[in-house]
Design a protein around this motif. Structure first.
Motif, PDB file in Angstrom:
ATOM      1  N   ARG A 129      -4.931   8.281  -9.402  1.00  0.00           N
ATOM      2  CA  ARG A 129      -3.896   7.892 -10.368  1.00  0.00           C
ATOM      3  C   ARG A 129      -2.835   8.983 -10.469  1.00  0.00           C
ATOM      4  O   ARG A 129      -1.633   8.711 -10.422  1.00  0.00           O
ATOM      5  N   GLY A 132      -0.765   9.052  -7.402  1.00  0.00           N
ATOM      6  CA  GLY A 132       0.183   7.937  -7.445  1.00  0.00           C
ATOM      7  C   GLY A 132       1.388   8.242  -8.313  1.00  0.00           C
ATOM      8  O   GLY A 132       2.533   7.889  -7.969  1.00  0.00           O
ATOM      9  N   ARG A 153       8.273   0.265  -3.818  1.00  0.00           N
ATOM     10  CA  ARG A 153       7.542   0.650  -5.033  1.00  0.00           C
ATOM     11  C   ARG A 153       6.507   1.733  -4.712  1.00  0.00           C
ATOM     12  O   ARG A 153       6.036   1.831  -3.577  1.00  0.00           O
ATOM     13  N   ASP A 155       3.328   1.923  -5.396  1.00  0.00           N
ATOM     14  CA  ASP A 155       2.051   1.423  -4.882  1.00  0.00           C
ATOM     15  C   ASP A 155       2.153   1.060  -3.404  1.00  0.00           C
ATOM     16  O   ASP A 155       1.187   1.204  -2.650  1.00  0.00           O
ATOM     17  N   GLU A 156       3.348   0.649  -2.968  1.00  0.00           N
ATOM     18  CA  GLU A 156       3.540   0.358  -1.547  1.00  0.00           C
ATOM     19  C   GLU A 156       3.510   1.646  -0.719  1.00  0.00           C
ATOM     20  O   GLU A 156       2.920   1.675   0.369  1.00  0.00           O
ATOM     21  N   ALA A 159      -0.046   2.710  -0.505  1.00  0.00           N
ATOM     22  CA  ALA A 159      -0.767   1.854   0.444  1.00  0.00           C
ATOM     23  C   ALA A 159      -0.450   2.249   1.886  1.00  0.00           C
ATOM     24  O   ALA A 159      -1.359   2.328   2.727  1.00  0.00           O
TER      25      ALA A 159
END
Length: 192
Positions: A129, A132, A153, A155-156, A159
């Motif tokens: 977290r 991120g 974004r 989170d992309e 990933a």
């Protein structure tokens, strides 16, 4: 600027115990990367310059030591991302961070493989977290500098970073393949 909190259980330690713990983790990361699964706790202790009992005091089992290495690595990555977000050129900081993280992933292959073999669960949700959040800061800076598309974004990015690190870790990508793959990923992030 990002401040790295000591892991739970470490905050109350004396300063010399914290230093020993940090030396043990650094030495263990090196020893496992060099020697693989056959690395011994004695080798870690010798490299860290501490008695083997000191290693066992901090990390009763090899699994505990491996799990701590991963948590420490994630904490260092978060701190590095925070430092870059605060002080580096926003147009290049995200790309530098991703490149460095993929290189680091390739070198920690042994530790990850040993953790997977042993089925060791590493409680890393908080660390991921925080990582991120720091990646989000890097991304925002890169977008403001016009170096990354505005529709990407955090989170992309996380990933993509995870996917490339997994390839470097588990498929044993050589340096050239890592470089070429990152070039493709970076091209996809840049404004059209």
């Amino acid at each position: 600027m990002s401040t790295q909190e000591p892991p739970e259980g470490v905050r109350g330690m004396r300063a010399d115990a914290r230093r020993n713990r940090a030396r043990i983790l650094a030495a263990a990361e090196e020893v496992f990367a060099e020697k693989g699964p056959s690395a011994s706790t004695e080798e870690v202790a010798a490299r860290a310059g501490v008695a083997v009992g000191t290693v066992f005091k901090h990390f009763p089992t090899k699994r505990d030591l491996l799990a701590a290495i991963m948590k420490d690595l994630l904490a260092r990555l978060s701190a590095e991302a925070g430092e870059l977000a605060e002080h580096a050129d926003p147009a290049t900081a995200l790309f530098s961070f991703v490149s460095g993280t993929v290189e680091r992933a390739a070198s920690t292959r042994t530790v990850v493989a040993l953790l997977a073999e042993s089925g060791t669960a590493v409680g890393i949700a908080d660390s991921v977290r925080l990582l991120g959040e720091e990646i989000g800061r890097l991304l925002t800076g890169a977008q403001r500098a016009g170096a990354v598309r505005g529709d990407v974004r955090p989170d992309e990015v996380l990933a993509l970073l995870t996917a490339v690190c997994q390839g470097a870790l588990h498929a044993g990508w050589d340096a050239d393949l890592r470089r070429r793959t990152l070039a493709v990923v970076f091209e996809g992030l840049r404004p059209r």
